[in-house]
Design an enzyme around this catalytic site. Structure first.
Site, short mmCIF file in Angstrom:
data_model
loop_
_atom_site.label_atom_id
_atom_site.label_comp_id
_atom_site.label_asym_id
_atom_site.label_seq_id
_atom_site.Cartn_x
_atom_site.Cartn_y
_atom_site.Cartn_z
N ARG A 11 -6.63 -32.42 -22.96
CA ARG A 11 -5.29 -32.84 -23.40
C ARG A 11 -5.33 -34.30 -23.86
O ARG A 11 -6.29 -35.01 -23.61
CB ARG A 11 -4.28 -32.72 -22.26
CG ARG A 11 -4.05 -31.32 -21.78
CD ARG A 11 -2.94 -31.23 -20.73
NE ARG A 11 -3.37 -31.67 -19.42
CZ ARG A 11 -2.87 -32.72 -18.76
NH1 ARG A 11 -1.90 -33.43 -19.29
NH2 ARG A 11 -3.33 -33.04 -17.57
N ASP A 59 -14.36 -31.07 -11.47
CA ASP A 59 -13.50 -32.18 -11.04
C ASP A 59 -14.39 -33.42 -10.93
O ASP A 59 -15.26 -33.48 -10.05
CB ASP A 59 -12.87 -31.81 -9.69
CG ASP A 59 -11.98 -32.90 -9.13
OD1 ASP A 59 -12.03 -34.04 -9.63
OD2 ASP A 59 -11.25 -32.61 -8.17
N VAL A 60 -14.19 -34.38 -11.81
CA VAL A 60 -15.07 -35.57 -11.82
C VAL A 60 -15.02 -36.34 -10.50
O VAL A 60 -15.93 -37.11 -10.19
CB VAL A 60 -14.76 -36.53 -12.99
CG1 VAL A 60 -14.93 -35.86 -14.34
CG2 VAL A 60 -13.36 -37.15 -12.85
N TYR A 153 -4.21 -47.81 -9.61
CA TYR A 153 -4.68 -47.57 -10.98
C TYR A 153 -5.29 -48.86 -11.57
O TYR A 153 -6.36 -48.82 -12.18
CB TYR A 153 -3.48 -47.10 -11.80
CG TYR A 153 -3.73 -46.63 -13.19
CD1 TYR A 153 -4.18 -45.34 -13.45
CD2 TYR A 153 -3.48 -47.46 -14.28
CE1 TYR A 153 -4.37 -44.89 -14.75
CE2 TYR A 153 -3.66 -47.02 -15.58
CZ TYR A 153 -4.11 -45.74 -15.81
OH TYR A 153 -4.29 -45.30 -17.10
#
Ligand code: NAP
Length: 242
Positions: A11, A59-60, A153
């Site tokens: 995406r 899944d990294v 983040y």
């Protein structure tokens, strides 16, 4: 045969980068975590433009799962290697630090930072052996400036920048470049809950960026023309932070 792998290629920015690299002639491995329908749509878009693509779910943030998927891929492609790696997979889970839960901290760091480590470590050998490679890490304005509500983040993306600079110096002699793209606000699912009208007013260009604009930059960094650019952080933010 030289492939490109884009993590989180199903995406948003990752999909646009998959299409860009396919248009440059790379067979593309589209990694995704959960949304097989979206990943398959990326594959269809690539094939519709005459390119070649395959999907690879893992899944990294999960080291053993990432190892198994990448080792499996290598065994199935004995005459190929991944020459272009875009570490794009990322998630947000915003909260002020005082309210932040362990899971919010760890999921964001595990995806952006540990994901970079798990994937890159496995694919680097092929690039070093073949004496050519491109690693492009998608960080963020948040990792440069810090944004309130995003200590998890910002920390993950800032660490990704540090890792990029260190790795770039380790592998430059083998013609492997390692760079960061640091986007500002880009119109994707990740930003669809934001107040675009108010935020746009702060951006000198007066708009959110498009995933295709980030992809064009990734395409340049993957190209031969970018051979002497390494260890760099290139912002793409409409002038929001310079
Ligand atoms: P997005 O539309 O939410 O797409 C995220 C992609 O990452 C999806 O393909 C998703 O796959 C994948 N993904 C998430 N966690 C994963 C995991 N653990 N393993 C494998 N794949 C995983 O996000 P986007 O806006 O395109 O963002 C792409 C990158 O750009 C991220 O690193 C983000 O931090 C960075 N960025 C975005 C912006 C922005 O404004 N959009 C700004 C700065 C930086 P599934 O759907 O299968 O889970």
């Amino acid at each position: 045969m030289k492939y490109a792998l884009v993590t989180g290629g199903s995406r948003g920015i990752g999909r646009a980068i998959c299409l860009q690299l396919a248009s440059m002639g790379y067979p593309v491995v589209i990694n995704y975590r959960s949304d097989a329908v979206a990943a398959n749509h990326t594959r269809e878009l690539i094939e519709a433009q005459g390119g070649q693509a395959e999907m690879l779910q893992f899944d990294v943030a999960d080291g053993p799962q990432t190892d198994a998927a990448l080792i499996g891929w290598t065994e199935q492609h004995p005459d190929a290697h991944i020459a272009v790696l875009v570490n794009n997979a990322g998630i947000r889970s915003d909260a002020m630090l005082v309210f932040m839960q362990n899971q919010q901290w760890h999921s964001v760091v595990d995806t952006a930072l540990n994901g970079f480590f798990y994937v890159t470590r496995r694919l680097l050998t092929g690039m070093l052996t073949n004496r050519w490679g491109r690693i492009i890490n998608v960080a963020s304005l948040s990792g440069l400036k810090g944004l309130p509500g995003q200590t998890n983040y910002s920390a993950a993306k800032a660490a990704l920048i540090g890792a990029t600079k260190a790795l770039a110096q380790e592998v430059a002699v083998r013609k492997v470049t390692v760079n960061v793209i640091a986007p500002g606000f880009i119109a994707t699912d990740m930003t669809k809950d934001l107040d675009e009208k108010n935020l746009k007013a702060m951006i000198p260009a007066g708009r959110f960026g498009a995933p295709e604009e980030v992809a064009a930059l990734a395409g340049f960094l993957a190209s031969e023309q970018a051979a002497y650019i390494t260890g760099e952080v290139i912002s793409i933010n409409g002038g929001l932070y310079t």
